[in-house]
Motif scaffolding. Sequence first.
Motif, PDB file in Angstrom:
ATOM      1  N   ALA A  98       0.837  -1.207   0.000  1.00 21.44           N
ATOM      2  CA  ALA A  98       0.000   0.000   0.000  1.00 21.44           C
ATOM      3  C   ALA A  98       0.867   1.251   0.000  1.00 21.44           C
ATOM      4  O   ALA A  98       2.007   1.237   0.474  1.00 21.44           O
ATOM      5  CB  ALA A  98      -0.913   0.005   1.221  1.00 21.44           C
ATOM      6  N   ASN A 102      -1.836   5.496   2.869  1.00 23.31           N
ATOM      7  CA  ASN A 102      -2.952   5.207   1.964  1.00 23.31           C
ATOM      8  C   ASN A 102      -3.341   6.404   1.110  1.00 23.31           C
ATOM      9  O   ASN A 102      -4.512   6.642   0.830  1.00 23.31           O
ATOM     10  CB  ASN A 102      -4.168   4.680   2.740  1.00 23.31           C
ATOM     11  CG  ASN A 102      -3.964   3.244   3.142  1.00 23.31           C
ATOM     12  OD1 ASN A 102      -3.441   2.447   2.363  1.00 23.31           O
ATOM     13  ND2 ASN A 102      -4.342   2.907   4.363  1.00 23.31           N
ATOM     14  N   THR A 103      -2.335   7.138   0.657  1.00 21.13           N
ATOM     15  CA  THR A 103      -2.579   8.283  -0.199  1.00 21.13           C
ATOM     16  C   THR A 103      -1.382   8.493  -1.126  1.00 21.13           C
ATOM     17  O   THR A 103      -0.252   8.219  -0.727  1.00 21.13           O
ATOM     18  CB  THR A 103      -2.851   9.559   0.634  1.00 21.13           C
ATOM     19  OG1 THR A 103      -3.264  10.599  -0.223  1.00 21.13           O
ATOM     20  CG2 THR A 103      -1.656   9.988   1.440  1.00 21.13           C
ATOM     21  N   ARG A 140      -7.174   1.287  -1.770  1.00 20.29           N
ATOM     22  CA  ARG A 140      -6.619  -0.038  -1.490  1.00 20.29           C
ATOM     23  C   ARG A 140      -7.792  -0.935  -1.140  1.00 20.29           C
ATOM     24  O   ARG A 140      -8.527  -0.685  -0.199  1.00 20.29           O
ATOM     25  CB  ARG A 140      -5.636   0.043  -0.319  1.00 20.29           C
ATOM     26  CG  ARG A 140      -5.087  -1.273   0.143  1.00 20.29           C
ATOM     27  CD  ARG A 140      -3.886  -1.667  -0.646  1.00 20.29           C
ATOM     28  NE  ARG A 140      -3.292  -2.882  -0.080  1.00 20.29           N
ATOM     29  CZ  ARG A 140      -2.263  -3.487  -0.588  1.00 20.29           C
ATOM     30  NH1 ARG A 140      -1.679  -2.995  -1.666  1.00 20.29           N
ATOM     31  NH2 ARG A 140      -1.779  -4.573  -0.050  1.00 20.29           N
ATOM     32  N   ASN A 145      -3.910  -2.373  -5.018  1.00 22.76           N
ATOM     33  CA  ASN A 145      -3.862  -0.908  -5.120  1.00 22.76           C
ATOM     34  C   ASN A 145      -4.581  -0.505  -6.389  1.00 22.76           C
ATOM     35  O   ASN A 145      -4.418  -1.146  -7.432  1.00 22.76           O
ATOM     36  CB  ASN A 145      -2.408  -0.426  -5.229  1.00 22.76           C
ATOM     37  CG  ASN A 145      -1.611  -0.736  -3.992  1.00 22.76           C
ATOM     38  OD1 ASN A 145      -2.026  -0.415  -2.895  1.00 22.76           O
ATOM     39  ND2 ASN A 145      -0.458  -1.356  -4.176  1.00 22.76           N
TER      40      ASN A 145
END
Length: 160
Positions: A98, A102-103, A140, A145
Amino acid sequence: MNATTYTAHPVKSARIHFRSAVGATLYDVRDALQYIKYRLVEAQLAAINVSSAEIVIAEVLNNVVKHAQADMSDGWFDIQCVETSTALHVMCKDNGCAMPGNTPPAGIMPPVGPRVSDLPEGGWGWSLVRSLTQNLRYLRVEETNMVSFKIPYTVPETTH
């Protein structure tokens, strides 16, 4: 506007799809880029827009293989592009790690010194991605992804 170099876009909605082999490498990234470029040129997309797509897709796929899948022998990626009259819509999926937080990275340009030797090695990629795309999204889902974005078309300047 010169009709031989740009049209509002002759293709109603072309779809391009490339899936790497398991164990994806930078050679698979190269193959994907060559295939996507071939299809975009075949669809008569203006050269400036083909170049923008190449830059963005290369950055995203290189990051997948070099970072998200760095320690994986079974990594893969799947990229789908949908061409419309105003933009290229892209969805890239992979089974790598990931993204941190998460960005996608913020894409802040690295500091630049007065000498070429002061230029940093990395940090340019996501700045380019963010400057050439709109609607950049990351998700995710389970072990996959998904990065999606659109690359708006630029109307080439005409020469008289």
